[in-house]
Design an enzyme around this catalytic site. Structure first.
Site, PDB file in Angstrom:
ATOM      1  N   ARG A  56     -13.813  38.844  41.942  1.00 25.26           N
ATOM      2  CA  ARG A  56     -13.547  37.745  43.030  1.00 25.26           C
ATOM      3  C   ARG A  56     -13.162  36.498  42.520  1.00 25.26           C
ATOM      4  NH1 ARG A  56     -17.862  35.725  46.919  1.00 25.26           N
ATOM      5  NH2 ARG A  56     -19.225  37.338  45.872  1.00 25.26           N
TER       6      ARG A  56
ATOM      7  N   HIS B 286      -5.842  15.572  -5.011  1.00 24.34           N
ATOM      8  CA  HIS B 286      -6.021  16.051  -3.515  1.00 24.34           C
ATOM      9  C   HIS B 286      -5.926  17.654  -3.143  1.00 24.34           C
ATOM     10  CE1 HIS B 286      -6.281  11.730  -2.987  1.00 24.34           C
ATOM     11  NE2 HIS B 286      -6.241  11.761  -1.663  1.00 24.34           N
TER      12      HIS B 286
ATOM     13  N   TYR C  21       0.550  -1.219   0.224  1.00 24.94           N
ATOM     14  CA  TYR C  21       0.032   0.081   0.002  1.00 24.94           C
ATOM     15  C   TYR C  21       0.846   1.312  -0.164  1.00 24.94           C
ATOM     16  CZ  TYR C  21      -3.001   3.683   1.319  1.00 24.94           C
ATOM     17  OH  TYR C  21      -4.007   4.832   1.571  1.00 24.94           O
TER      18      TYR C  21
ATOM     19  N   ASN D 246       0.013  13.103   4.360  1.00 28.99           N
ATOM     20  CA  ASN D 246      -0.667  12.195   5.203  1.00 28.99           C
ATOM     21  C   ASN D 246      -0.514  12.605   6.704  1.00 28.99           C
ATOM     22  OD1 ASN D 246      -2.308  10.213   6.208  1.00 28.99           O
ATOM     23  ND2 ASN D 246      -2.204   9.136   4.167  1.00 28.99           N
TER      24      ASN D 246
ATOM     25  N   PHE E  28      -2.933   8.850  11.702  1.00 28.43           N
ATOM     26  CA  PHE E  28      -3.288  10.155  10.979  1.00 28.43           C
ATOM     27  C   PHE E  28      -4.368  10.886  11.417  1.00 28.43           C
ATOM     28  CE2 PHE E  28      -4.386   6.428   8.386  1.00 28.43           C
ATOM     29  CZ  PHE E  28      -5.780   6.820   8.342  1.00 28.43           C
TER      30      PHE E  28
ATOM     31  N   TYR F  15     -18.579  38.632  41.485  1.00 30.91           N
ATOM     32  CA  TYR F  15     -17.883  37.452  40.724  1.00 30.91           C
ATOM     33  C   TYR F  15     -16.850  37.942  40.024  1.00 30.91           C
ATOM     34  CZ  TYR F  15     -21.226  34.026  43.056  1.00 30.91           C
ATOM     35  OH  TYR F  15     -21.878  33.555  43.902  1.00 30.91           O
TER      36      TYR F  15
ATOM     37  N   GLU G  92     -13.227   6.434   4.718  1.00 35.73           N
ATOM     38  CA  GLU G  92     -12.803   7.091   5.919  1.00 35.73           C
ATOM     39  C   GLU G  92     -14.260   7.573   6.391  1.00 35.73           C
ATOM     40  OE1 GLU G  92     -10.608  10.287   4.112  1.00 35.73           O
ATOM     41  OE2 GLU G  92      -8.960   8.976   3.386  1.00 35.73           O
TER      42      GLU G  92
END
Length: 524
Positions: A295, A93, A63, A206, A340, A292, A426
């Protein structure tokens, strides 16, 4: 990696096979530091590349080396088509859209990717890593559109826009900020486009480098802004004739939260030797306790400090990570993995946005008290010069309130969302890039909220004359007065707000506080 600063030269970050530090990311991203590959890193990359070359010659598919990607991982690619595969991967991409992200974000992302390449665990050739280093050092910034990343597998589209530049394609901004074709910028810098080979396309894209770079930059900003928030709270305490007793160490020790103790100590130090505080510290002051927003400032500011420290630990781990898929192990095996996925980074980016909104919210409440004649203990309405004619700081608080409302929307987590992609390969993504983008907007809004509180408190302190502020808060007020005039008739407030924003961004206000604190420390 380490930073060296040659005399009369641009600082250089040397990229070794060890984690980059946050300070080095800031040096490259914001100060334009050049980068240099360490010989040991080059050797490690060369050894790893030899293993990849051997796998490329294997008849069995591997791969990322001899197959397609993502949902196409089962498709074997013949050797003559593998270079075309790498180029196609980057071109397809680089599918981002929208306005370009900031130069500092792109440079941070490039450095972090280079750091992973230099680990010798990704299989890129040393020459490819050197090309990325050369683009960084030349000040060439790829045009990276804002939209496109789902944060899994890492920041694919943004990193692909960077890789496209190495191929001499797409657009960039040169060192002078001029937008032009990448090929033209590379040629002008004497650089040659890269022809990618097996595994290099994946290795370049990646990773979580975009979201991580924005996290590191946000942490640098928040360190300064939380210090400024403590100073702003101290100035508001003076302006509102509040007490410093609630910040004492013995009271803080009853609740051992580290961030709270740190903020309380900083506020206490800022109020030390304050004539304003001393003026109402006796029995004649019949008030029992402050609101508040005064404080409880250490509790709110301290919670944000603790969040920052948690986020810093996550960032440091990610900086020490080798994010690539597949990854090359020290024994030469190449293994698919899920490192990743941006979940660890995305979660703390969202967590920081929540803390930013909380601290900004309490700052706005302190500002509002200084403007309300029924709660400001003797200050004129809205700190106006001529009541009825002038509006004073009224609408500055409107601006502050509008920003705080926006920060609440930005505090809604991005990391709880997931939109499946790549034909359900994915099927769970981090949205970390989006968490980082909204945090950047939140940090900018936070800085503006603090600027308005500081402006308001400085004016209110001046209106307490002849009483004087402490040495530290007085020093901060004096720096503000170098850019913003004191109380008087209404004037255009927008530029004055921006001027204080600039003083916060460049560290002038926090530096003034540090310098003012030194005489007291030296005599104690």
């Amino acid at each position: 990696m380490s930073v060296s600063s040659p005399v009369a030269a641009t600082p250089v970050v040397q990229v070794r096979g060890r984690p980059v530090s946050g300070a080095e990311v800031v040096a490259v991203a914001r100060r334009g530091a050049a980068v240099r590959l360490d010989p040991a890193a080059v050797e490690a990359m060369a050894q790893c590349r030899a293993w990849i070359d051997a796998l490329a010659a294997d008849v069995r598919p591997h791969y990322g080396v001899s197959t397609g990607f993502g949902a196409l991982a089962t498709t074997a690619i013949a050797p003559p088509r593998r270079r075309a595969l790498q180029a196609s991967l980057i071109r397809s991409h680089a599918a981002g859209s929208g306005e370009p992200v900031e130069r500092e974000v792109v440079r941070a992302m490039m450095l972090l990717r280079l750091g992973t390449l230099a680990s010798g665990r990704t299989g890129v050739r040393p020459s490819t890593a050197q090309a990325l280093a050369d683009v960084l050092s030349a000040g060439i910034t790829p045009v990276v559109p804002e939209y496109g990343s789902l944060g899994c597998s890492g920041d694919l589209a943004p990193l692909a826009a960077v890789a496209l530049t190495l191929m001499g394609e797409g657009e960039v901004h040169d060192a002078d900020g001029v937008r032009m074709p990448a090929a033209q910028a590379l040629s002008a810098a004497g650089l040659t486009p890269v022809v990618l080979v097996e595994k290099e396309g994946l290795a370049l894209i990646n990773g979580t480098d975009g979201m991580l770079g924005m996290l590191v930059l946000a942490l640098a900003d928040l360190d300064m802004l939380l210090a400024a928030a403590d100073l702003a709270a101290a100035m508001s305490v003076e302006a509102l004739l509040g007490t410093d007793r609630v910040f004492a160490a013995d009271l803080q020790a009853l609740r051992p939260q580290q961030g709270q103790a740190a903020s309380a100590a900083r506020i206490t130090a800022a109020l030390a030797r304050s004539p304003i505080v001393a003026s109402h510290a006796g029995p004649e002051d019949t008030r029992v306790q402050d609101a508040y927003s005064l404080r409880c400032a250490p509790s709110v500011h301290g919670a944000a400090r603790d969040t920052v420290e948690h986020a810093r630990r996550i960032a440091e781990r990610e900086l020490a990570s080798v994010i690539d898929n597949p990854a090359v192990l020290p024994d030469g095996r190449i293994e698919s993995n899920g490192n990743f996925h941006g979940a660890p980074v995305a979660a703390v980016l969202d967590f920081l946005a929540i803390s930013v909104a909380d601290v900004a919210g309490i700052a706005e409440r302190r500002t509002d008290r200084m403007l309300d004649v029924s709660r400001s203990h003797g200050l004129p309405p809205f700190l106006a010069h001529e009541v009825g004619v002038d509006s004073g700081m009224m609408i500055a608080q409107y601006t502050q309130a509008g920003i705080v409302s926006e920060l609440k929307r930005l505090a809604v987590p991005a990391s709880v969302d997931s939109i499946p992609s790549s034909a359900m390969q994915e099927d769970h993504v981090s949205m970390g890039w989006h968490a980082a983008r909204k945090l950047r907007r939140a940090v900018d809004g936070f800085r503006r909220v603090l600027a308005i509180e500081l402006m308001t408190a400085a004016r209110a302190i001046d209106l307490r004359t002849p009483l004087q502020p402490s040495p530290i808060t007085g020093a901060v007020r004096d720096v503000i007065r170098t850019r913003v005039a004191g109380p008087g008739p209404d004037r255009h407030l927008g530029p004055e707000i921006d001027a204080v924003v600039d003083l916060l961004a460049d560290g002038s206000l926090t530096s003034a506080a540090v310098l003012a604190a030194r005489p007291a420390q030296e005599t104690s």
